[in-house]
Every structure is written in structure tokens, then in C-alpha cells.
Design a protein around this motif. Structure first.
Motif, short mmCIF file in Angstrom:
data_model
loop_
_atom_site.label_atom_id
_atom_site.label_comp_id
_atom_site.label_asym_id
_atom_site.label_seq_id
_atom_site.Cartn_x
_atom_site.Cartn_y
_atom_site.Cartn_z
N ALA A 27 0.82 -1.22 0.00
CA ALA A 27 0.00 0.00 0.00
C ALA A 27 0.85 1.26 0.00
CB ALA A 27 -0.94 0.00 1.20
N ASP A 28 1.90 1.30 0.81
CA ASP A 28 2.71 2.51 0.90
C ASP A 28 3.35 2.85 -0.44
OD1 ASP A 28 2.05 2.77 3.56
OD2 ASP A 28 3.88 1.80 4.28
N GLY A 29 3.91 1.84 -1.09
CA GLY A 29 4.54 2.08 -2.39
C GLY A 29 3.54 2.48 -3.45
N ALA A 30 2.37 1.84 -3.44
CA ALA A 30 1.34 2.17 -4.43
C ALA A 30 0.83 3.59 -4.24
CB ALA A 30 0.18 1.17 -4.32
N ALA A 31 0.56 3.97 -2.98
CA ALA A 31 0.08 5.33 -2.71
C ALA A 31 1.13 6.36 -3.11
CB ALA A 31 -0.27 5.47 -1.22
N ALA A 32 2.40 6.08 -2.81
CA ALA A 32 3.46 7.02 -3.16
C ALA A 32 3.58 7.17 -4.67
CB ALA A 32 4.79 6.55 -2.57
N GLU A 33 3.42 6.07 -5.40
CA GLU A 33 3.52 6.14 -6.87
C GLU A 33 2.37 6.93 -7.47
OE1 GLU A 33 4.11 3.20 -10.72
OE2 GLU A 33 4.49 2.47 -8.68
N LEU A 34 1.17 6.69 -6.96
CA LEU A 34 0.01 7.43 -7.48
C LEU A 34 0.08 8.91 -7.11
CD1 LEU A 34 -2.89 4.90 -6.86
CD2 LEU A 34 -1.77 5.46 -9.01
N ARG A 35 0.55 9.20 -5.92
CA ARG A 35 0.72 10.61 -5.53
C ARG A 35 1.75 11.29 -6.42
NH1 ARG A 35 1.70 12.52 0.39
NH2 ARG A 35 1.75 14.42 -0.85
N ALA A 36 2.85 10.61 -6.67
CA ALA A 36 3.90 11.20 -7.51
C ALA A 36 3.37 11.47 -8.92
CB ALA A 36 5.10 10.27 -7.56
N ASP A 37 2.52 10.58 -9.41
CA ASP A 37 1.94 10.78 -10.74
C ASP A 37 0.97 11.96 -10.73
OD1 ASP A 37 1.21 10.45 -13.35
OD2 ASP A 37 0.37 8.44 -13.11
N TYR A 38 0.10 12.01 -9.73
CA TYR A 38 -0.89 13.08 -9.65
C TYR A 38 -0.24 14.44 -9.43
CZ TYR A 38 -4.54 16.03 -7.61
OH TYR A 38 -5.39 17.07 -7.32
N GLU A 39 0.82 14.50 -8.61
CA GLU A 39 1.42 15.77 -8.22
C GLU A 39 2.50 16.25 -9.18
OE1 GLU A 39 2.70 15.42 -4.16
OE2 GLU A 39 0.78 14.58 -3.52
N ARG A 40 2.66 15.60 -10.30
CA ARG A 40 3.69 16.04 -11.26
C ARG A 40 3.47 17.50 -11.67
NH1 ARG A 40 3.13 12.87 -16.29
NH2 ARG A 40 1.10 12.25 -15.44
N TRP A 41 4.57 18.24 -11.75
CA TRP A 41 4.48 19.62 -12.20
C TRP A 41 4.01 19.69 -13.65
CZ3 TRP A 41 4.14 23.51 -9.07
CH2 TRP A 41 4.75 23.46 -7.82
N GLY A 42 4.35 18.67 -14.43
CA GLY A 42 3.92 18.67 -15.82
C GLY A 42 2.40 18.68 -15.95
N ARG A 43 1.70 17.95 -15.08
CA ARG A 43 0.24 17.95 -15.11
C ARG A 43 -0.28 19.33 -14.72
NH1 ARG A 43 -3.23 13.75 -14.88
NH2 ARG A 43 -4.45 14.98 -13.41
N TRP A 44 0.35 19.96 -13.75
CA TRP A 44 -0.11 21.28 -13.30
C TRP A 44 0.07 22.31 -14.41
CZ3 TRP A 44 2.39 26.02 -12.17
CH2 TRP A 44 1.62 26.92 -11.42
N TRP A 45 1.24 22.31 -15.04
CA TRP A 45 1.49 23.25 -16.13
C TRP A 45 0.57 22.98 -17.31
CZ3 TRP A 45 3.61 27.72 -15.66
CH2 TRP A 45 4.63 27.93 -14.71
N CYS A 46 0.34 21.72 -17.61
CA CYS A 46 -0.56 21.36 -18.70
C CYS A 46 -1.97 21.89 -18.41
CB CYS A 46 -0.57 19.85 -18.88
SG CYS A 46 -1.62 19.26 -20.23
N GLY A 47 -2.44 21.70 -17.19
CA GLY A 47 -3.75 22.20 -16.82
C GLY A 47 -3.84 23.71 -16.89
N LEU A 48 -2.78 24.38 -16.44
CA LEU A 48 -2.77 25.84 -16.49
C LEU A 48 -2.82 26.34 -17.93
CD1 LEU A 48 -2.55 28.43 -14.79
CD2 LEU A 48 -0.05 28.26 -14.99
N GLY A 49 -2.01 25.72 -18.79
CA GLY A 49 -2.02 26.12 -20.19
C GLY A 49 -3.34 25.84 -20.87
N ALA A 50 -3.94 24.68 -20.56
CA ALA A 50 -5.23 24.34 -21.17
C ALA A 50 -6.33 25.27 -20.69
CB ALA A 50 -5.59 22.88 -20.85
#
Length: 221
Positions: A27-50
Motif C-alpha cells: 500500500a505505501d509504495g502504491a500510494a506514493a507512486e500514485l501521488r507522484a503521478d498526480y502531483e507532477r508539475w507537468g500535469r499542473w502546467w498542462c492544466g494551467l495552459g489548457a
């Protein structure tokens, strides 16, 4: 590696969370991996640009419609209005699809992360500790999370300002299409702010499973 909205390694973890099937040991590894994916700066910048692209498209469309009406006898003005309208529509479609897919994948990632975060405590009886109370609150100040809180707050503020144009003095409605574009952009901003803030709240709720005080208030402790 090309940019993707959800990493391939996250999909099995999201599917396991949806099915309610997973081992507390991972569970700890899975949660950390999903958090890292969700919290990527690339997703944030993509959302801001869109978001910016969709908003610009909405305003271009509104301005183009008013221009076509005002300059209809002039073929040059009419052509310019059509060009602006097509450009605005293109931006709305392309950037709007990106925003929708970001919301869908972000919701899946954060729901999966929250499920994995809760799993050891609900299925394996892991002991909640007092530090969990602090962790559930300090996560809001981690840069990727704080950036999402800040932009969602700004989006909600901009949304209120945009929607308020519907109640503005009649003077602004001399250009009805542009005034309508302000309201539409406000509604878009409200939707984006609520979606982004909802993801943060769900993430904090999953981390709050570590908090013994919150568990007692819910009647689980």
C-alpha cells in the motif's frame, strides 16, 4: 519519455483500487507512486495552459460574434470575425478536451491514492499515530499541493468575477456575445477550481486516515 496524463505504471494500481483488491503490504509504495503521478508539475502546467487556452478561445469567440454583427457590411471585417471565431472554437475544443482528460485522470489517480493510503489502517489494523494529525495538515504546504490550492483559489475567485458579469449594468451588454463570454469563462473557472480543489481535499482525506483523532471522531478508533 513523452508526456502522458497518467503513467502506464499507475493504471494497474488505479484498477486495483477501483476493484477494492490490493495487498496492504504494497500500500505505501502504491500510494506514493500514485501521488507522484498526480502531483507532477507537468500535469499542473498542462492544466494551467489548457485553462488559459480555453478561456482565450471563449473570449475570441465572443469578440468574433460581436465583430461579425457590427461589421457585417464590410467583407474584410466579416472575414476577420470569421477567422477569429474559428480560431476561438479550435482553442475551446482542443484545450477543453485536455482539461476534461486532466480532470478524469486526476480524479482516478487521487481516488486510487486515497484508497491505498487507507488500506493498511482499515484492512490490516495499522496503528494510527499522533504524527498523523500533523501529516494531514502539513501536506497542504508541500509545493505541488500548495500550487494546486493556490490556483484553485484563484480560479474560484475568477469564476465569481466572471459570473457576476451576468448582473453587471446594462452597458456591458451592448456587446452581448462578449459579455456572455465573460460569464462562460467564469463558469469554466468555477468548474476548474472545484475540480482541482476537490482532488486536494480527497488526497488530504486519505492522508488523514493516519490521524487517530479523526478516526475517533468518525467512530473508527
Amino acid at each position: 519519455m513523452p508526456f502522458v496524463l497518467m503513467r502506464p505504471s499507475s493504471r494497474p494500481l488505479v484498477d486495483a483500487a477501483r476493484a477494492g483488491q490490493g495487498s496492504p503490504a504494497r500500500a505505501d509504495g502504491a500510494a506514493a507512486e500514485l501521488r507522484a503521478d498526480y502531483e507532477r508539475w507537468g500535469r499542473w502546467w498542462c492544466g494551467l495552459g489548457a485553462f488559459v487556452g480555453t478561456s482565450v478561445g471563449v473570449f475570441l469567440g465572443g469578440a468574433a460574434m460581436d465583430m461579425i454583427v457590427a461589421l457585417a457590411p464590410d467583407p474584410v471585417g466579416l472575414m476577420l470575425g470569421v477567422v477569429l471565431g474559428v480560431a476561438g472554437l479550435g482553442l475551446v475544443v482542443v484545450c477543453g478536451v485536455v482539461l476534461f482528460r486532466l480532470w478524469r485522470t486526476g480524479r482516478a489517480l487521487v481516488r486510487g491514492a486515497a484508497w491505498w493510503l487507507r488500506l493498511p489502517y482499515r484492512a490490516a489494523g495499522r496503528t494510527r499515530r499522533a504524527s498523523g494529525w500533523l501529516e494531514a495538515r502539513t501536506v497542504n504546504f508541500e509545493p505541488p499541493v500548495f500550487a494546486r490550492i493556490a490556483t484553485s483559489a484563484l480560479a474560484l475567485l475568477g469564476g465569481v468575477m466572471g459570473v457576476s458579469m451576468a448582473f453587471a449594468p446594462t452597458g456591458i451588454w451592448d456587446m452581448p456575445a462578449l459579455a456572455t463570454a465573460f460569464v462562460a469563462a467564469g463558469l469554466l473557472s468555477l468548474a476548474c477550481g472545484c475540480g482541482q480543489l476537490g482532488g486536494v481535499v480527497r488526497l488530504v482525506s486519505g492522508i488523514g486516515e493516519r490521524d487517530p483523532l479523526w478516526a475517533r471522531l468518525r467512530g473508527d478508533g
